[in-house]
Design a protein around this motif. Structure first.
Motif, PDB file in Angstrom:
ATOM      1  N   GLU A   1      41.887  46.029 -23.796  1.00  0.00           N
ATOM      2  CA  GLU A   1      41.353  45.397 -25.006  1.00  0.00           C
ATOM      3  C   GLU A   1      41.460  43.873 -24.919  1.00  0.00           C
ATOM      4  OE1 GLU A   1      42.576  47.050 -28.856  1.00  0.00           O
ATOM      5  OE2 GLU A   1      43.342  48.769 -27.726  1.00  0.00           O
ATOM      6  N   ILE A   2      42.600  43.394 -24.453  1.00  0.00           N
ATOM      7  CA  ILE A   2      42.794  41.949 -24.313  1.00  0.00           C
ATOM      8  C   ILE A   2      41.783  41.379 -23.326  1.00  0.00           C
ATOM      9  CG2 ILE A   2      44.363  40.166 -23.447  1.00  0.00           C
ATOM     10  CD1 ILE A   2      46.680  41.842 -24.623  1.00  0.00           C
ATOM     11  N   GLU A   3      41.641  42.058 -22.201  1.00  0.00           N
ATOM     12  CA  GLU A   3      40.695  41.578 -21.193  1.00  0.00           C
ATOM     13  C   GLU A   3      39.263  41.573 -21.736  1.00  0.00           C
ATOM     14  OE1 GLU A   3      40.032  41.930 -16.455  1.00  0.00           O
ATOM     15  OE2 GLU A   3      40.446  43.801 -17.497  1.00  0.00           O
ATOM     16  N   ALA A   4      38.890  42.593 -22.481  1.00  0.00           N
ATOM     17  CA  ALA A   4      37.551  42.656 -23.061  1.00  0.00           C
ATOM     18  C   ALA A   4      37.318  41.508 -24.045  1.00  0.00           C
ATOM     19  CB  ALA A   4      37.337  44.001 -23.750  1.00  0.00           C
ATOM     20  N   SER A   5      38.357  41.103 -24.751  1.00  0.00           N
ATOM     21  CA  SER A   5      38.236  39.997 -25.708  1.00  0.00           C
ATOM     22  C   SER A   5      38.216  38.632 -25.038  1.00  0.00           C
ATOM     23  CB  SER A   5      39.396  40.023 -26.705  1.00  0.00           C
ATOM     24  OG  SER A   5      39.321  41.145 -27.520  1.00  0.00           O
TER      25      SER A   5
ATOM     26  N   ALA B   1      47.215  34.783  -5.403  1.00  0.00           N
ATOM     27  CA  ALA B   1      46.412  34.575  -6.604  1.00  0.00           C
ATOM     28  C   ALA B   1      45.445  35.744  -6.796  1.00  0.00           C
ATOM     29  CB  ALA B   1      45.647  33.268  -6.497  1.00  0.00           C
ATOM     30  N   PRO B   2      45.609  36.502  -7.870  1.00  0.00           N
ATOM     31  CA  PRO B   2      44.739  37.656  -8.083  1.00  0.00           C
ATOM     32  C   PRO B   2      43.359  37.246  -8.596  1.00  0.00           C
ATOM     33  CG  PRO B   2      46.255  37.441  -9.912  1.00  0.00           C
ATOM     34  CD  PRO B   2      46.604  36.362  -8.921  1.00  0.00           C
ATOM     35  N   GLN B   3      42.382  38.055  -8.274  1.00  0.00           N
ATOM     36  CA  GLN B   3      41.028  37.856  -8.787  1.00  0.00           C
ATOM     37  C   GLN B   3      40.832  38.623 -10.091  1.00  0.00           C
ATOM     38  OE1 GLN B   3      38.909  35.669  -7.162  1.00  0.00           O
ATOM     39  NE2 GLN B   3      40.782  35.300  -6.017  1.00  0.00           N
ATOM     40  N   SER B   4      41.686  39.623 -10.305  1.00  0.00           N
ATOM     41  CA  SER B   4      41.637  40.430 -11.520  1.00  0.00           C
ATOM     42  C   SER B   4      43.044  40.977 -11.780  1.00  0.00           C
ATOM     43  CB  SER B   4      40.642  41.581 -11.363  1.00  0.00           C
ATOM     44  OG  SER B   4      41.059  42.438 -10.328  1.00  0.00           O
ATOM     45  N   ILE B   5      43.249  41.518 -12.962  1.00  0.00           N
ATOM     46  CA  ILE B   5      44.565  42.056 -13.271  1.00  0.00           C
ATOM     47  C   ILE B   5      44.679  43.472 -12.695  1.00  0.00           C
ATOM     48  CG2 ILE B   5      44.868  40.598 -15.289  1.00  0.00           C
ATOM     49  CD1 ILE B   5      44.233  42.942 -17.060  1.00  0.00           C
ATOM     50  N   ASP B   6      45.863  43.800 -12.189  1.00  0.00           N
ATOM     51  CA  ASP B   6      46.112  45.098 -11.569  1.00  0.00           C
ATOM     52  C   ASP B   6      46.873  45.980 -12.545  1.00  0.00           C
ATOM     53  OD1 ASP B   6      46.592  47.267  -9.981  1.00  0.00           O
ATOM     54  OD2 ASP B   6      47.654  46.160  -8.402  1.00  0.00           O
ATOM     55  N   LEU B   7      46.121  46.673 -13.381  1.00  0.00           N
ATOM     56  CA  LEU B   7      46.750  47.508 -14.394  1.00  0.00           C
ATOM     57  C   LEU B   7      47.357  48.771 -13.814  1.00  0.00           C
ATOM     58  CD1 LEU B   7      44.214  47.064 -17.309  1.00  0.00           C
ATOM     59  CD2 LEU B   7      46.455  45.994 -17.032  1.00  0.00           C
ATOM     60  N   SER B   8      46.867  49.226 -12.664  1.00  0.00           N
ATOM     61  CA  SER B   8      47.469  50.417 -12.059  1.00  0.00           C
ATOM     62  C   SER B   8      48.885  50.122 -11.589  1.00  0.00           C
ATOM     63  CB  SER B   8      46.606  50.957 -10.920  1.00  0.00           C
ATOM     64  OG  SER B   8      46.480  50.006  -9.897  1.00  0.00           O
TER      65      SER B   8
ATOM     66  N   MET C   1      41.638  35.086 -16.923  1.00  0.00           N
ATOM     67  CA  MET C   1      42.442  36.181 -17.451  1.00  0.00           C
ATOM     68  C   MET C   1      43.506  36.582 -16.435  1.00  0.00           C
ATOM     69  SD  MET C   1      42.987  38.383 -19.860  1.00  0.00           S
ATOM     70  CE  MET C   1      44.069  39.811 -19.842  1.00  0.00           C
ATOM     71  N   ALA C   2      43.112  36.707 -15.175  1.00  0.00           N
ATOM     72  CA  ALA C   2      44.055  37.094 -14.120  1.00  0.00           C
ATOM     73  C   ALA C   2      45.153  36.049 -13.964  1.00  0.00           C
ATOM     74  CB  ALA C   2      43.329  37.307 -12.805  1.00  0.00           C
ATOM     75  N   ALA C   3      44.791  34.779 -14.055  1.00  0.00           N
ATOM     76  CA  ALA C   3      45.784  33.713 -13.914  1.00  0.00           C
ATOM     77  C   ALA C   3      46.800  33.743 -15.062  1.00  0.00           C
ATOM     78  CB  ALA C   3      45.093  32.352 -13.848  1.00  0.00           C
ATOM     79  N   LEU C   4      46.334  33.931 -16.289  1.00  0.00           N
ATOM     80  CA  LEU C   4      47.246  34.014 -17.433  1.00  0.00           C
ATOM     81  C   LEU C   4      48.127  35.255 -17.348  1.00  0.00           C
ATOM     82  CD1 LEU C   4      45.001  32.957 -20.443  1.00  0.00           C
ATOM     83  CD2 LEU C   4      47.047  31.794 -19.608  1.00  0.00           C
ATOM     84  N   TYR C   5      47.554  36.353 -16.937  1.00  0.00           N
ATOM     85  CA  TYR C   5      48.312  37.592 -16.786  1.00  0.00           C
ATOM     86  C   TYR C   5      49.390  37.430 -15.710  1.00  0.00           C
ATOM     87  CZ  TYR C   5      49.182  42.524 -15.666  1.00  0.00           C
ATOM     88  OH  TYR C   5      49.766  43.738 -15.422  1.00  0.00           O
ATOM     89  N   GLU C   6      49.013  36.843 -14.575  1.00  0.00           N
ATOM     90  CA  GLU C   6      49.973  36.626 -13.490  1.00  0.00           C
ATOM     91  C   GLU C   6      51.113  35.713 -13.938  1.00  0.00           C
ATOM     92  OE1 GLU C   6      50.241  34.715  -9.007  1.00  0.00           O
ATOM     93  OE2 GLU C   6      48.428  34.463 -10.181  1.00  0.00           O
ATOM     94  N   ARG C   7      50.794  34.644 -14.628  1.00  0.00           N
ATOM     95  CA  ARG C   7      51.827  33.731 -15.108  1.00  0.00           C
ATOM     96  C   ARG C   7      52.744  34.434 -16.112  1.00  0.00           C
ATOM     97  NH1 ARG C   7      55.264  29.939 -13.871  1.00  0.00           N
ATOM     98  NH2 ARG C   7      55.727  28.567 -15.597  1.00  0.00           N
TER      99      ARG C   7
ATOM    100  N   VAL D   1      35.310  34.668 -22.555  1.00  0.00           N
ATOM    101  CA  VAL D   1      35.621  33.283 -22.924  1.00  0.00           C
ATOM    102  C   VAL D   1      36.236  32.515 -21.756  1.00  0.00           C
ATOM    103  CG1 VAL D   1      36.949  31.821 -24.502  1.00  0.00           C
ATOM    104  CG2 VAL D   1      35.953  33.965 -25.328  1.00  0.00           C
ATOM    105  N   ILE D   2      37.226  33.113 -21.094  1.00  0.00           N
ATOM    106  CA  ILE D   2      37.951  32.397 -20.032  1.00  0.00           C
ATOM    107  C   ILE D   2      37.646  32.923 -18.637  1.00  0.00           C
ATOM    108  CG2 ILE D   2      39.810  31.730 -21.600  1.00  0.00           C
ATOM    109  CD1 ILE D   2      41.571  33.881 -20.293  1.00  0.00           C
ATOM    110  N   GLY D   3      36.848  33.978 -18.549  1.00  0.00           N
ATOM    111  CA  GLY D   3      36.487  34.552 -17.259  1.00  0.00           C
ATOM    112  C   GLY D   3      37.558  35.488 -16.737  1.00  0.00           C
ATOM    113  N   HIS D   4      37.180  36.297 -15.769  1.00  0.00           N
ATOM    114  CA  HIS D   4      38.123  37.255 -15.192  1.00  0.00           C
ATOM    115  C   HIS D   4      39.218  36.561 -14.395  1.00  0.00           C
ATOM    116  CE1 HIS D   4      36.055  40.833 -16.542  1.00  0.00           C
ATOM    117  NE2 HIS D   4      34.915  40.259 -16.183  1.00  0.00           N
ATOM    118  N   ARG D   5      38.865  35.475 -13.719  1.00  0.00           N
ATOM    119  CA  ARG D   5      39.879  34.727 -12.966  1.00  0.00           C
ATOM    120  C   ARG D   5      40.862  34.042 -13.906  1.00  0.00           C
ATOM    121  NH1 ARG D   5      37.168  31.751  -7.896  1.00  0.00           N
ATOM    122  NH2 ARG D   5      38.623  32.850  -6.559  1.00  0.00           N
TER     123      ARG D   5
END
Length: 138
Positions: A33-37, A71-78, A47-53, A41-45
């Motif tokens: 849900e967060i990623e969809a929102s 540096a991830p290109q996307s978030i790894d939810l698995s 989003m991935a950077a904020l998630y990683e931090r 706005v901020i792009g997948h990269r």
């Protein structure tokens, strides 16, 4: 930001007696849900950077969290779901809530609380401060 607004959705998506696998499933749902929102706005990269931090910062108090080594290109939810499901249910809930708080605080510090609230507002339940404090102090 979330501590000032209400309970994180994690507390509302799992029962008080939920096991770690249920907590992990709820976390994945919330992150989707967060990623969809945010991704539009901020792009997948971004989003991935904020998630990683957020993972990096939260791992200081919950070292079992999966911190990426590049540096991830996307978030790894698995990966997140896998490690959360392996924890005791209380620790899974505590770590998941802390990760969500960290992410929202970081987002608010970067774009401002009003915009972060507008982007993520529907993901939080208004006015349930007591439930959030209970999750944080377990």
């Amino acid at each position: 930001m979330p501590g000032r607004r209400g309970a994180l959705p994690l507390a509302g998506k799992v029962d008080h007696d939920a096991d770690a696998a249920q907590v992990a499933e709820a976390m994945v749902s919330i992150w989707l849900e967060i990623e969809a929102s945010l991704a539009p706005v901020i792009g997948h990269r971004g989003m991935a950077a904020l998630y990683e931090r957020s993972l990096y910062l939260t791992a200081t108090s919950h070292p079992w969290l999966p911190v990426p080594h590049e540096a991830p290109q996307s978030i790894d939810l698995s990966a997140l779901q896998s490690v959360v499901a392996q924890q005791a249910s209380t620790e899974a809930l505590r770590g998941g809530s802390t990760l969500l708080h960290t992410f929202c605080e970081l987002l608010g510090s970067l774009i401002g609380d009003p915009l972060a609230r507008r982007l993520l507002g529907p993901l939080w339940e208004p006015g349930n401060e007591d439930a959030q404090r209970e999750v944080q102090h377990r």
